[in-house]
Scaffold this motif. Sequence first.
Motif, PDB file in Angstrom:
ATOM      1  N   MET A 264      -0.213   4.120 -12.484  1.00 56.31           N
ATOM      2  CA  MET A 264      -0.257   2.031 -13.157  1.00 56.31           C
ATOM      3  C   MET A 264       0.871   1.249 -12.571  1.00 56.31           C
ATOM      4  O   MET A 264       0.570   0.473 -13.344  1.00 56.31           O
ATOM      5  N   ASP A 265       2.185   1.890 -12.473  1.00 53.53           N
ATOM      6  CA  ASP A 265       2.929   1.215 -12.398  1.00 53.53           C
ATOM      7  C   ASP A 265       2.583   0.685 -10.745  1.00 53.53           C
ATOM      8  O   ASP A 265       3.411   0.883 -10.182  1.00 53.53           O
ATOM      9  N   ILE A 266       2.105  -0.206 -10.585  1.00 55.52           N
ATOM     10  CA  ILE A 266       1.765  -1.228  -9.000  1.00 55.52           C
ATOM     11  C   ILE A 266       1.466  -2.258  -9.275  1.00 55.52           C
ATOM     12  O   ILE A 266       1.252  -2.595  -9.796  1.00 55.52           O
ATOM     13  N   LEU A 267       1.967  -3.128  -8.217  1.00 58.90           N
ATOM     14  CA  LEU A 267       1.693  -4.502  -8.490  1.00 58.90           C
ATOM     15  C   LEU A 267       0.945  -4.647  -7.009  1.00 58.90           C
ATOM     16  O   LEU A 267       0.216  -6.505  -7.420  1.00 58.90           O
ATOM     17  N   ILE A 268       0.412  -4.245  -6.354  1.00 67.43           N
ATOM     18  CA  ILE A 268      -0.534  -4.684  -5.069  1.00 67.43           C
ATOM     19  C   ILE A 268      -1.840  -4.044  -5.337  1.00 67.43           C
ATOM     20  O   ILE A 268      -1.585  -2.260  -4.740  1.00 67.43           O
ATOM     21  N   SER A 269      -2.895  -4.100  -6.593  1.00 68.93           N
ATOM     22  CA  SER A 269      -3.909  -3.190  -6.523  1.00 68.93           C
ATOM     23  C   SER A 269      -4.532  -3.561  -4.755  1.00 68.93           C
ATOM     24  O   SER A 269      -5.940  -4.366  -5.299  1.00 68.93           O
ATOM     25  N   SER A 270      -5.083  -2.162  -3.391  1.00 72.30           N
ATOM     26  CA  SER A 270      -5.055  -3.313  -2.413  1.00 72.30           C
ATOM     27  C   SER A 270      -6.633  -3.014  -2.618  1.00 72.30           C
ATOM     28  O   SER A 270      -7.621  -3.713  -1.822  1.00 72.30           O
ATOM     29  N   ASN A 271      -7.662  -2.533  -3.840  1.00 74.26           N
ATOM     30  CA  ASN A 271      -8.956  -2.336  -3.730  1.00 74.26           C
ATOM     31  C   ASN A 271      -9.396  -3.673  -3.930  1.00 74.26           C
ATOM     32  O   ASN A 271     -10.348  -3.864  -3.655  1.00 74.26           O
ATOM     33  N   VAL A 272      -8.175  -3.689  -4.705  1.00 80.59           N
ATOM     34  CA  VAL A 272      -9.054  -5.847  -5.177  1.00 80.59           C
ATOM     35  C   VAL A 272      -9.631  -6.814  -3.637  1.00 80.59           C
ATOM     36  O   VAL A 272     -10.389  -7.894  -3.998  1.00 80.59           O
ATOM     37  N   GLU A 273      -8.981  -6.379  -2.706  1.00 78.86           N
ATOM     38  CA  GLU A 273      -9.260  -6.793  -1.500  1.00 78.86           C
ATOM     39  C   GLU A 273     -10.803  -7.543  -1.249  1.00 78.86           C
ATOM     40  O   GLU A 273     -11.540  -7.272  -0.847  1.00 78.86           O
ATOM     41  N   ARG A 274     -11.364  -5.699  -2.214  1.00 73.30           N
ATOM     42  CA  ARG A 274     -12.572  -5.456  -1.326  1.00 73.30           C
ATOM     43  C   ARG A 274     -14.360  -6.674  -2.233  1.00 73.30           C
ATOM     44  O   ARG A 274     -14.607  -6.675  -2.587  1.00 73.30           O
TER      45      ARG A 274
END
Length: 476
Positions: free
Chosen positions: A312-322
Amino acid sequence: MKLFSTRDTKDSVEFSEALLNPSAAFGGLYAPEILPVCDKKFWQESENLSYRDFALKVIEKFGFDISGEIFAEALKRYKNFDDQKCPVKFTKFSENCEILELYHGPTRAFKDMALQPFGEILSKIAVSRKENYLIMCATSGDTGPATLQTFANAKNTRVICLYPKNGTSEVQRLQMVNADAKNLKTIGIKGNFDDAQRALKNLLADNEFKDELAANGLKLSAANSVNFGRILFQIIYYLFANLHFKGRNFNVIVPSGNFGNALGAYYAKKMGANIADIRIASNANNVLTELFTKGIYDLRKRSLIKTMSPAMDILISSNVERLLFDKFGDIRTRELMRDLKENRFYKLTDDELKELKNDFKAGFSNDEECSEIIKKVSEKGILIDPHTANCFKLINENGKNLIVSTAEWLKFTPSMVKAINGGMKSDEKSEMNALAEKFNVKIPKSISSLFERSEIHKDIAEQNEIKNKIIEWIKK
């Protein structure tokens, strides 16, 4: 049903094409414009179905251009899970909370739920088209092992796995560097998961790279959740959970990650699952908490924090775009994604934030809180991993709750031992065995044997070296 670019709906493709070529127009992702609805008759007919038969019934509603026979064959991969009849398990935690265990597959993480059938389908399509594919994945810890496992020795495929050199647990790292099929290659990168994901996206859009692959008889695809083929199988277990709750409303509490798992819950809700809130649980990298509470995605003053829940050490969560595409359409999504890329920031309108809050709530836990939760839950005889621990603060005491557990505890032994026993007193394998004995659980041989094997993949690369290392490997 066709899938559309999240940034320009003029770009639409069949499911098989999106599976093989996941890059959409203007750097977008492929997503459905309209989802099928599971009506009362659907639920009545589904009550006594096995998980695999239920999955086929759900997939049939999408009307994709891949035959039911191929999907049926792919879903046989669930026979490789602990329970051959059902790949998921519901564990009661309290009167109003259950835990959905999604980690009973070959690599002991929820990524197997999607990647096991995904690998079978992609390989079969490649063979039918007489094409060869380089499958790329970037991982924060669990996608990598699951991708490597599902594609090991698969026909017409080669696989590159990129992982952050110091950004995964030791078990996750060993799963990747010990992958021994000849069509697999693992590369550690100097950087974090966001860097690995950025490298993957850049290569997917790199025409020079794709030309080089073509010269070597390869096309390019990806196994990350940028590929809608992953998301499809993540929708299904939430619809299956709806059967489990027999029509009662329930909240889903899901670790944040790259947002594919949460997106699956959102799509399931739109399709007819009786999901009340989707509660996004973050760790100290709580950028999504800010998005769902304030309508702001702000990376300008943020740097990645390493926590005990590394996936979960992520700043840009790609699937928010969907999600943005489904809520606000392609034009607005393209605008927001441009702002994030150029300014490292975007802000939703008050009306847009209100729309998100109709479905989502969010919160976060720090490492100290997660350790306390792991110990408290262990006193009930239940072992939860550090990612699942982030979910417990978000339990709604006035309703039914489903906590989504995404990985088995044994992938994070040092954190588990620190939380439960105060710290490591021996090597990781010994501590893992001791904890398993204490709680009367069995360690799969696939995990215990990792500590006895010699590492196969030793490459570590700067980000600007990744492309050349991949080309060198495919030419061998």
